[in-house]
Design a protein around this motif. Structure first.
Motif, PDB file in Angstrom:
ATOM      1  N   GLU A 108      40.553  43.046  30.183  1.00 35.87           N
ATOM      2  CA  GLU A 108      41.740  42.248  30.465  1.00 35.87           C
ATOM      3  C   GLU A 108      43.012  43.087  30.465  1.00 35.87           C
ATOM      4  OE1 GLU A 108      42.284  38.574  28.592  1.00 35.87           O
ATOM      5  OE2 GLU A 108      40.252  37.841  28.961  1.00 35.87           O
ATOM      6  N   ALA A 109      43.037  44.180  29.690  1.00 34.05           N
ATOM      7  CA  ALA A 109      44.225  45.037  29.658  1.00 34.05           C
ATOM      8  C   ALA A 109      44.481  45.685  31.013  1.00 34.05           C
ATOM      9  CB  ALA A 109      44.087  46.110  28.577  1.00 34.05           C
ATOM     10  N   THR A 110      43.450  45.771  31.865  1.00 34.85           N
ATOM     11  CA  THR A 110      43.627  46.329  33.213  1.00 34.85           C
ATOM     12  C   THR A 110      44.018  45.238  34.215  1.00 34.85           C
ATOM     13  OG1 THR A 110      41.317  45.996  33.867  1.00 34.85           O
ATOM     14  CG2 THR A 110      41.850  48.040  32.698  1.00 34.85           C
TER      15      THR A 110
ATOM     16  N   SER B  46      36.626  29.770  30.628  1.00 32.61           N
ATOM     17  CA  SER B  46      37.937  30.422  30.714  1.00 32.61           C
ATOM     18  C   SER B  46      38.094  31.241  31.981  1.00 32.61           C
ATOM     19  CB  SER B  46      38.155  31.323  29.494  1.00 32.61           C
ATOM     20  OG  SER B  46      37.205  32.378  29.468  1.00 32.61           O
ATOM     21  N   GLY B  47      37.075  31.222  32.852  1.00 31.39           N
ATOM     22  CA  GLY B  47      37.155  31.943  34.111  1.00 31.39           C
ATOM     23  C   GLY B  47      37.001  33.445  33.976  1.00 31.39           C
ATOM     24  N   THR B  48      36.326  33.895  32.935  1.00 28.89           N
ATOM     25  CA  THR B  48      36.146  35.328  32.699  1.00 28.89           C
ATOM     26  C   THR B  48      34.775  35.778  33.186  1.00 28.89           C
ATOM     27  OG1 THR B  48      37.560  35.231  30.738  1.00 28.89           O
ATOM     28  CG2 THR B  48      36.104  37.144  30.943  1.00 28.89           C
ATOM     29  N   ALA B  49      34.761  36.770  34.082  1.00 27.72           N
ATOM     30  CA  ALA B  49      33.486  37.333  34.532  1.00 27.72           C
ATOM     31  C   ALA B  49      32.821  38.057  33.376  1.00 27.72           C
ATOM     32  CB  ALA B  49      33.732  38.297  35.690  1.00 27.72           C
ATOM     33  N   ARG B  50      31.502  38.099  33.357  1.00 27.76           N
ATOM     34  CA  ARG B  50      30.797  38.784  32.278  1.00 27.76           C
ATOM     35  C   ARG B  50      29.555  39.479  32.836  1.00 27.76           C
ATOM     36  NH1 ARG B  50      30.068  33.654  32.583  1.00 27.76           N
ATOM     37  NH2 ARG B  50      28.072  32.624  32.221  1.00 27.76           N
ATOM     38  N   LEU B  51      29.292  40.650  32.318  1.00 28.82           N
ATOM     39  CA  LEU B  51      28.098  41.416  32.644  1.00 28.82           C
ATOM     40  C   LEU B  51      27.423  41.783  31.330  1.00 28.82           C
ATOM     41  CD1 LEU B  51      29.620  43.804  35.336  1.00 28.82           C
ATOM     42  CD2 LEU B  51      28.091  41.863  35.772  1.00 28.82           C
TER      43      LEU B  51
END
Length: 300
Positions: free
Chosen positions: A220-222, A255-260
């Motif tokens: 998220e910092a990017t 929350s709409g966060t992609a995850r791998l």
């Protein structure tokens, strides 16, 4: 196992020692060190002989200390000892001798004596032939055996003259930022750094449905809502762990966060493929920074 000078104190002359060795009742192990028995030397005897040869004080260190701490499997290789700087002991068959000006500070009280956990990590790293290997060793050994960054930092401060200083200081900072396992170490070195992927924040706390959980890597910092989860287990060992991971997955989705998610085989065997997948998500979400191809990508 005795040093000859110890035997003299018991009234056993050098001539008597030579006679017993010649007769096969005793055996010479190292210069000035005698086993008062014949036959193979068990590991405990080889350790005792090496320490006696070091002309006490001496302590187990490097690979042997790591084995005694239970980090590495025991083998039949030479015994590594560290002695105070200025000691006259030279390498012998079966003994590797190291010297330290900080001897009194690095040894802890054990039977047999050995270097501290943090100093053992440092010794293994500084013994590497190049900076890259030194950094990898420090990160891998410390994270795999839960030797903390603060502990290592304190010991480095007490040993101001050490090899690979810049990269080892950097490696300790990385430990302090949340690298906590061998898998996370391999991901950082072989996936992120090797391919120019921006460094993720590690062990990022999230509040998922009232439960405080930690995410391994957050980008998220990017500016990219991407979580990379590193799972070193082959399967979920208990219901609580499975429940926790479902909570994290659901929270990321909502929350709409992609995850791998990657395991040990993914990162260790195919780091380039892992890197390509991470970069696909980073690019898709708008990150435009530069990346690069590693040696494995380029091939032989």
């Amino acid at each position: 196992m005795f040093a000859r000078k110890q035997l003299r104190k018991f009234g056993i002359s050098d001539d008597a020692v030579r006679a017993n060795v010649k007769a096969g009742r005793w055996q010479r192990v190292h210069r000035g060190v005698v086993a008062l028995f014949s036959g193979p030397l068990p590991r405990a005897a080889r350790i005792a002989a090496a320490l006696l040869y070091g002309d006490l004080p001496a302590a187990l260190s490097h690979r042997t200390a790591a084995q005694e701490w239970g980090w590495w499997p025991v083998d039949d290789g030479p015994i590594h000892i560290t002695v105070p700087y200025g000691t006259s002991a030279l390498p012998q068959a079966g003994v590797v001798v190291h010297r330290s000006r900080a001897f009194k500070k690095i040894v802890v009280s054990h039977d047999p004596p050995r270097t501290s956990r943090a100093d053992t990590v440092i010794d293994l790293a500084t013994a590497e032939p190049d900076e890259a290997s030194a950094e990898r060793t420090l990160l891998a050994v410390a994270s795999a055996n839960r030797v903390g960054a603060d502990e290592i930092r304190t010991r480095l401060a007490a040993r101001p003259a050490y090899r690979h200083r810049i990269v080892l200081d950097r490696a300790v900072r990385l430990l302090g930022e949340g690298i906590t396992s061998m898998l996370e170490t391999r991901y950082f070195l072989d996936v992120e750094r090797a391919h120019g992927i921006p460094r993720a924040r590690r062990q990022v706390p999230v509040n998922a449905f009232g439960r405080k959980l930690l995410e391994d890597c957050s980008y998220e910092a990017t500016g990219v809502p991407l979580i990379v989860r590193l799972d070193g287990r082959a399967y979920h060992s208990d219901a609580e762990t499975a429940f926790r991971d479902r909570r994290r997955d659901n929270f990321a989705e909502l929350s709409g966060t992609a995850r791998l998610v990657y395991g040990w085989q993914d990162v260790a065997r195919t780091p380039c493929a892992v890197a390509r997948e991470v970069m696909v998500v980073l690019r898709r979400e708008g990150w435009q920074g530069p990346t690069m191809r590693c040696r494995k990508c380029l091939g032989p």
